[in-house]
Scaffold this motif. Structure first.
Motif, PDB file in Angstrom:
ATOM      1  N   VAL A   1       9.154  56.565  77.579  1.00 19.87           N
ATOM      2  CA  VAL A   1       9.741  57.108  76.354  1.00 19.87           C
ATOM      3  C   VAL A   1      11.055  56.397  76.043  1.00 19.87           C
ATOM      4  CG1 VAL A   1      10.831  59.161  75.349  1.00 19.87           C
ATOM      5  CG2 VAL A   1       8.657  59.367  76.583  1.00 19.87           C
ATOM      6  N   ARG A   2      11.249  56.088  74.752  1.00 17.54           N
ATOM      7  CA  ARG A   2      12.509  55.519  74.297  1.00 17.54           C
ATOM      8  C   ARG A   2      13.284  56.566  73.509  1.00 17.54           C
ATOM      9  NH1 ARG A   2      11.021  49.319  72.302  1.00 17.54           N
ATOM     10  NH2 ARG A   2       9.611  48.819  74.052  1.00 17.54           N
ATOM     11  N   ALA A   3      14.601  56.576  73.694  1.00 16.23           N
ATOM     12  CA  ALA A   3      15.470  57.527  73.007  1.00 16.23           C
ATOM     13  C   ALA A   3      16.661  56.781  72.433  1.00 16.23           C
ATOM     14  CB  ALA A   3      15.923  58.623  73.976  1.00 16.23           C
ATOM     15  N   THR A   4      17.557  57.517  71.800  1.00 20.01           N
ATOM     16  CA  THR A   4      18.784  56.943  71.254  1.00 20.01           C
ATOM     17  C   THR A   4      19.972  57.653  71.880  1.00 20.01           C
ATOM     18  OG1 THR A   4      17.678  56.445  69.152  1.00 20.01           O
ATOM     19  CG2 THR A   4      20.082  56.477  69.149  1.00 20.01           C
ATOM     20  N   PHE A   5      20.919  56.865  72.379  1.00 17.80           N
ATOM     21  CA  PHE A   5      22.103  57.401  73.048  1.00 17.80           C
ATOM     22  C   PHE A   5      23.336  57.083  72.217  1.00 17.80           C
ATOM     23  CE2 PHE A   5      18.986  57.033  76.374  1.00 17.80           C
ATOM     24  CZ  PHE A   5      19.240  58.098  77.231  1.00 17.80           C
ATOM     25  N   PHE A   6      24.038  58.134  71.788  1.00 16.20           N
ATOM     26  CA  PHE A   6      25.301  57.950  71.078  1.00 16.20           C
ATOM     27  C   PHE A   6      26.423  58.080  72.105  1.00 16.20           C
ATOM     28  CE2 PHE A   6      22.397  59.039  67.685  1.00 16.20           C
ATOM     29  CZ  PHE A   6      22.770  58.128  66.694  1.00 16.20           C
ATOM     30  N   VAL A   7      27.023  56.950  72.447  1.00 15.80           N
ATOM     31  CA  VAL A   7      27.926  56.892  73.590  1.00 15.80           C
ATOM     32  C   VAL A   7      29.389  56.951  73.169  1.00 15.80           C
ATOM     33  CG1 VAL A   7      26.235  55.577  74.906  1.00 15.80           C
ATOM     34  CG2 VAL A   7      27.985  54.347  73.610  1.00 15.80           C
ATOM     35  N   ILE A   8      30.207  57.460  74.072  1.00 15.88           N
ATOM     36  CA  ILE A   8      31.658  57.513  73.900  1.00 15.88           C
ATOM     37  C   ILE A   8      32.255  56.316  74.642  1.00 15.88           C
ATOM     38  CG2 ILE A   8      33.738  58.828  74.451  1.00 15.88           C
ATOM     39  CD1 ILE A   8      32.107  61.366  74.099  1.00 15.88           C
ATOM     40  N   GLY A   9      33.140  55.603  73.968  1.00 14.54           N
ATOM     41  CA  GLY A   9      33.702  54.391  74.555  1.00 14.54           C
ATOM     42  C   GLY A   9      34.353  54.597  75.904  1.00 14.54           C
ATOM     43  N   ARG A  10      35.127  55.667  76.034  1.00 14.81           N
ATOM     44  CA  ARG A  10      35.792  55.937  77.318  1.00 14.81           C
ATOM     45  C   ARG A  10      34.778  56.153  78.434  1.00 14.81           C
ATOM     46  NH1 ARG A  10      41.118  59.436  77.249  1.00 14.81           N
ATOM     47  NH2 ARG A  10      40.364  59.573  79.373  1.00 14.81           N
ATOM     48  N   MET A  11      33.677  56.800  78.103  1.00 13.37           N
ATOM     49  CA  MET A  11      32.649  57.048  79.109  1.00 13.37           C
ATOM     50  C   MET A  11      31.955  55.757  79.515  1.00 13.37           C
ATOM     51  SD  MET A  11      32.857  60.307  79.655  1.00 13.37           S
ATOM     52  CE  MET A  11      31.319  60.867  80.392  1.00 13.37           C
ATOM     53  N   VAL A  12      31.815  54.836  78.575  1.00  8.22           N
ATOM     54  CA  VAL A  12      31.226  53.538  78.901  1.00  8.22           C
ATOM     55  C   VAL A  12      32.108  52.810  79.909  1.00  8.22           C
ATOM     56  CG1 VAL A  12      30.591  51.273  77.978  1.00  8.22           C
ATOM     57  CG2 VAL A  12      30.076  53.340  76.669  1.00  8.22           C
ATOM     58  N   ALA A  13      33.418  52.952  79.759  1.00 11.12           N
ATOM     59  CA  ALA A  13      34.359  52.226  80.597  1.00 11.12           C
ATOM     60  C   ALA A  13      34.516  52.817  81.988  1.00 11.12           C
ATOM     61  CB  ALA A  13      35.730  52.184  79.907  1.00 11.12           C
TER      62      ALA A  13
ATOM     63  N   GLY B   1      33.093  55.102  85.533  1.00 13.74           N
ATOM     64  CA  GLY B   1      31.966  55.401  86.411  1.00 13.74           C
ATOM     65  C   GLY B   1      30.856  54.376  86.334  1.00 13.74           C
ATOM     66  N   ASP B   2      29.615  54.868  86.161  1.00 11.32           N
ATOM     67  CA  ASP B   2      28.441  54.005  86.069  1.00 11.32           C
ATOM     68  C   ASP B   2      28.123  53.627  84.624  1.00 11.32           C
ATOM     69  OD1 ASP B   2      27.933  53.866  88.787  1.00 11.32           O
ATOM     70  OD2 ASP B   2      26.720  55.689  88.785  1.00 11.32           O
ATOM     71  N   GLY B   3      29.094  53.789  83.728  1.00 12.27           N
ATOM     72  CA  GLY B   3      28.860  53.509  82.326  1.00 12.27           C
ATOM     73  C   GLY B   3      28.257  52.147  82.041  1.00 12.27           C
ATOM     74  N   PRO B   4      28.858  51.048  82.529  1.00 12.00           N
ATOM     75  CA  PRO B   4      28.283  49.723  82.251  1.00 12.00           C
ATOM     76  C   PRO B   4      26.856  49.576  82.763  1.00 12.00           C
ATOM     77  CG  PRO B   4      30.536  49.522  83.006  1.00 12.00           C
ATOM     78  CD  PRO B   4      30.160  50.956  83.207  1.00 12.00           C
ATOM     79  N   HIS B   5      26.587  50.071  83.967  1.00  8.79           N
ATOM     80  CA  HIS B   5      25.237  49.966  84.538  1.00  8.79           C
ATOM     81  C   HIS B   5      24.242  50.741  83.676  1.00  8.79           C
ATOM     82  CE1 HIS B   5      21.918  50.014  87.380  1.00  8.79           C
ATOM     83  NE2 HIS B   5      21.884  51.329  87.251  1.00  8.79           N
ATOM     84  N   ASN B   6      24.609  51.966  83.274  1.00 10.58           N
ATOM     85  CA  ASN B   6      23.703  52.779  82.467  1.00 10.58           C
ATOM     86  C   ASN B   6      23.411  52.127  81.121  1.00 10.58           C
ATOM     87  OD1 ASN B   6      23.159  55.027  84.155  1.00 10.58           O
ATOM     88  ND2 ASN B   6      25.190  55.866  83.747  1.00 10.58           N
ATOM     89  N   LEU B   7      24.428  51.532  80.485  1.00 11.03           N
ATOM     90  CA  LEU B   7      24.196  50.890  79.198  1.00 11.03           C
ATOM     91  C   LEU B   7      23.291  49.679  79.328  1.00 11.03           C
ATOM     92  CD1 LEU B   7      26.257  52.795  77.900  1.00 11.03           C
ATOM     93  CD2 LEU B   7      27.074  50.827  76.595  1.00 11.03           C
ATOM     94  N   ARG B   8      23.501  48.883  80.354  1.00  9.44           N
ATOM     95  CA  ARG B   8      22.656  47.710  80.549  1.00  9.44           C
ATOM     96  C   ARG B   8      21.213  48.143  80.803  1.00  9.44           C
ATOM     97  NH1 ARG B   8      25.597  42.965  81.618  1.00  9.44           N
ATOM     98  NH2 ARG B   8      23.971  42.153  82.994  1.00  9.44           N
ATOM     99  N   ARG B   9      21.054  49.230  81.528  1.00 11.10           N
ATOM    100  CA  ARG B   9      19.713  49.742  81.775  1.00 11.10           C
ATOM    101  C   ARG B   9      19.084  50.265  80.482  1.00 11.10           C
ATOM    102  NH1 ARG B   9      17.866  54.677  85.864  1.00 11.10           N
ATOM    103  NH2 ARG B   9      15.665  54.581  85.256  1.00 11.10           N
TER     104      ARG B   9
ATOM    105  N   ARG C   1      36.948  50.203  68.813  1.00 12.81           N
ATOM    106  CA  ARG C   1      37.104  50.050  70.259  1.00 12.81           C
ATOM    107  C   ARG C   1      35.775  50.268  70.972  1.00 12.81           C
ATOM    108  NH1 ARG C   1      42.012  53.775  72.026  1.00 12.81           N
ATOM    109  NH2 ARG C   1      41.819  52.643  74.010  1.00 12.81           N
ATOM    110  N   THR C   2      34.996  51.235  70.491  1.00 11.36           N
ATOM    111  CA  THR C   2      33.699  51.488  71.119  1.00 11.36           C
ATOM    112  C   THR C   2      32.715  50.372  70.791  1.00 11.36           C
ATOM    113  OG1 THR C   2      34.126  53.852  71.004  1.00 11.36           O
ATOM    114  CG2 THR C   2      31.852  53.182  71.381  1.00 11.36           C
ATOM    115  N   GLN C   3      32.764  49.856  69.561  1.00 13.81           N
ATOM    116  CA  GLN C   3      31.942  48.692  69.240  1.00 13.81           C
ATOM    117  C   GLN C   3      32.250  47.551  70.214  1.00 13.81           C
ATOM    118  OE1 GLN C   3      29.453  49.846  67.142  1.00 13.81           O
ATOM    119  NE2 GLN C   3      29.714  48.115  65.763  1.00 13.81           N
ATOM    120  N   GLY C   4      33.526  47.345  70.479  1.00 19.45           N
ATOM    121  CA  GLY C   4      33.937  46.247  71.340  1.00 19.45           C
ATOM    122  C   GLY C   4      33.479  46.389  72.777  1.00 19.45           C
ATOM    123  N   VAL C   5      33.635  47.572  73.343  1.00 13.40           N
ATOM    124  CA  VAL C   5      33.278  47.733  74.748  1.00 13.40           C
ATOM    125  C   VAL C   5      31.770  47.668  74.946  1.00 13.40           C
ATOM    126  CG1 VAL C   5      33.219  50.274  74.727  1.00 13.40           C
ATOM    127  CG2 VAL C   5      33.709  49.078  76.845  1.00 13.40           C
TER     128      VAL C   5
END
Length: 281
Positions: free
Chosen positions: A105-117, A119-127, A159-163
């Protein structure tokens, strides 16, 4: 917090979470104030260069995750539903990705920039990218955009676009205003940044009712063509996920991203989604 926060600190100073204070539109109910997030501890500027040098060999900017092939789905002919998850990535996002992957299943994730930066934010986004999910902009600090100046709105989105671009190599084309609070200034900045405003058709209110059975019932009764609002930061929502998927699949639904639901025809700055009442927290 992983070393990724160093990169973000270099790109732009890390700010605290804004507290929503204004009525989002005439006649609506005021948005309740959200508890401010704890800002990250200050980093010694002298140590930044060394930490950055340690990060770069591990995550070269040229080695971005590769998404799967584009799907051709006609939601005008079949029953589609777009599951969306806000406010992450968080500590439970990986578990949700496991559940979605297990069912294809594919979904859509609306992410918060601080959360991306953090914990495991970068790994989760790449996945998310490699598994075909769509990523949307949910601002840097979950600020109520209608309470900010135009410069403030621009900063929260930029800032979130950038990260996200730094982590994934992809520019987002969707945004969801926190609390559903939008207006002319928000639309103008979103249009300038190439971002369509995605609201929702079905609000599971999982942030209020932390009950997996209630979340399952609300999500699984979504009509065809719906955008369903949930949050991947709540364990009860993760617990509900397999049941939501099973019940919607039993009703003959195809799970799509928001862009797939709208056939890729989303105009920057425009609002999409029928339920325009603000999320009350």
């Amino acid at each position: 917090m992983r070393l990724w926060i160093v990169l973000i600190a270099l790109m732009a100073g890390v700010g605290g979470c804004a507290t929503p204070v204004a009525v989002v539109r005439p006649g609506s109910v005021p948005v309740a104030a959200a508890a401010p997030a704890t800002p990250p501890p200050p980093v010694d500027p002298g140590a930044l260069a060394a930490k950055l040098a340690a990060i770069q060999p591990q995550w070269p900017r040229s080695r971005y995750p590769v998404p799967p092939g584009k799907r051709h789905i006609d939601c005008g002919r079949i029953k589609c539903v777009a599951l969306t998850y806000d406010d992450g990535p968080g500590e439970h996002t990986g578990q949700l990705l496991d559940i979605l992957a297990g069912r294809g299943v594919r979904a859509t994730f609306f992410v918060i920039g601080r959360m991306v930066a953090e914990g495991d934010g970068p790994h989760n986004l790449r996945r998310m990218v490699t598994e075909g999910h769509e990523i949307g902009n949910h601002t840097w600090s979950h600020a109520q955009l209608t309470a900010l100046s135009e410069a403030g709105i621009r900063g929260e989105l930029s800032r979130t676009q950038g990260v996200v671009h730094h982590v994934t190599g992809r520019w987002m084309t969707l945004m969801r205003p926190p609390y559903g609070a939008t207006g002319k200034r928000v639309a103008a900045v979103a249009r300038d940044r190439g971002l369509a405003q995605i609201l929702w058709d079905v609000d599971t209110k999982d942030w209020r009712d932390r009950d997996s059975l209630i979340v399952t019932r609300r999500a699984s009764t979504a009509p065809p063509g719906s955008v369903v609002l949930m949050h991947d930061i709540h364990p009860t929502t993760i617990e509900a996920a397999p049941h939501v998927l099973d019940q919607l699949a039993a009703r003959g639904y195809t799970f799509v991203t928001v862009s797939e639901l709208y056939g890729g025809k989303l105009a920057p700055g425009e609002e999409y989604g029928e339920d325009r009442e603000p999320v009350r927290r």
